[in-house]
Design a protein around this motif. Structure first.
Motif, PDB file in Angstrom:
ATOM      1  N   HIS A  73      37.454  35.239  46.538  1.00 18.42           N
ATOM      2  CA  HIS A  73      36.691  33.995  46.580  1.00 18.42           C
ATOM      3  C   HIS A  73      36.042  33.728  45.220  1.00 18.42           C
ATOM      4  O   HIS A  73      36.063  32.605  44.713  1.00 18.42           O
ATOM      5  CB  HIS A  73      35.636  34.065  47.687  1.00 18.42           C
ATOM      6  N   GLN A  74      35.485  34.765  44.620  1.00 15.09           N
ATOM      7  CA  GLN A  74      34.868  34.599  43.304  1.00 15.09           C
ATOM      8  C   GLN A  74      35.872  34.118  42.260  1.00 15.09           C
ATOM      9  O   GLN A  74      35.554  33.261  41.418  1.00 15.09           O
ATOM     10  CB  GLN A  74      34.241  35.914  42.836  1.00 15.09           C
ATOM     11  N   ALA A  75      37.092  34.637  42.307  1.00 11.00           N
ATOM     12  CA  ALA A  75      38.114  34.215  41.340  1.00 11.00           C
ATOM     13  C   ALA A  75      38.446  32.741  41.507  1.00 11.00           C
ATOM     14  O   ALA A  75      38.618  32.017  40.510  1.00 11.00           O
ATOM     15  CB  ALA A  75      39.371  35.067  41.499  1.00 11.00           C
ATOM     16  N   TYR A  76      38.531  32.272  42.747  1.00 12.10           N
ATOM     17  CA  TYR A  76      38.787  30.844  42.976  1.00 12.10           C
ATOM     18  C   TYR A  76      37.648  29.990  42.411  1.00 12.10           C
ATOM     19  O   TYR A  76      37.880  28.921  41.830  1.00 12.10           O
ATOM     20  CB  TYR A  76      38.966  30.555  44.466  1.00 12.10           C
ATOM     21  N   VAL A  77      36.417  30.448  42.586  1.00  9.66           N
ATOM     22  CA  VAL A  77      35.259  29.726  42.062  1.00  9.66           C
ATOM     23  C   VAL A  77      35.313  29.656  40.538  1.00  9.66           C
ATOM     24  O   VAL A  77      35.136  28.587  39.941  1.00  9.66           O
ATOM     25  CB  VAL A  77      33.948  30.403  42.526  1.00  9.66           C
TER      26      VAL A  77
END
Length: 205
Positions: free
Chosen positions: A32-36
């Protein structure tokens, strides 16, 4: 505005043994952090750095910007997914229960259709419980980063069927993961709130 990583609404170990803390550490903290991070970078490149997530997703869809759409939609989908899960078991009630009975015949029939859609979906994607414009509920799936945020109807719940949602705990056994989530983890209160709101959930700023 800068899009932020949404906080989990429960501790990382709260969904055990269905979903382990190790899975949530990776799924939330890494994927999720990478998508953000990628959404913010791509949005800035397109002069969308001051826009909210929903605006970014719609812009990317309308401009056929697949790179930005994939990242931004995955940010939204994951936020919706965390809220679709709960460590506190609940059951549909009120208007939601009535719609389920009218649309599927029973909660058990809904769960069966949800499981079949999620387990049978080819490759990566999402399975959704959706309130349609005609008042009925249905099960839909989307491929890869496809999101019901921009489709017709109001998404009520979702199940992530990308392998990173379950591989640490279940290896390649998607069926075991889906059945456990449907049996114990669905947040029916979130579904009821989405139905009552009559508009699509907004990712927190």
């Amino acid at each position: 505005m800068t899009i932020s990583l949404m906080n989990l609404p429960y501790p990382h170990n709260a969904l055990e043994p269905v979903i382990s803390g190790a899975t949530l550490e990776v799924h939330h903290g890494k994927h999720h952090q990478a998508y953000v991070t990628k959404t913010n970078a791509l949005a800035a490149d397109r002069d969308l750095g001051a826009s909210d997530l929903e605006t970014i997703i719609r812009w990317a869809m309308n401009n056929q910007d697949k790179a930005l759409f994939n990242q931004a939609a995955q940010v939204w989908n994951h936020g919706f997914y965390w809220l679709s899960l709960s460590p506190d078991q609940s059951a549909p009630s009120g208007e939601l229960a009535a719609r389920i009975d009218r649309s599927f015949g029973s909660k058990d029939a809904l769960v069966q259709q949800f499981a079949e859609a999620a387990v049978g979906h080819f490759a990566s994607g999402w399975a959704w419980l959706v309130a349609r414009a005609d008042g009925m509920l249905s099960i839909q799936t989307t491929h890869d980063a496809g999101t019901l945020m921009v489709e017709h109807g109001i998404p009520l719940l979702t199940i992530d069927v990308w392998e990173h949602a379950y591989y640490i705990d279940r290896k390649n056994d998607r069926k075991a993961y889906v059945e456990a989530v449907l049996d114990r983890m669905l947040n029916w209160d979130f579904a009821a709130a989405n139905l009552a709101r009559e508009q699509v959930w907004t990712y927190p700023a």
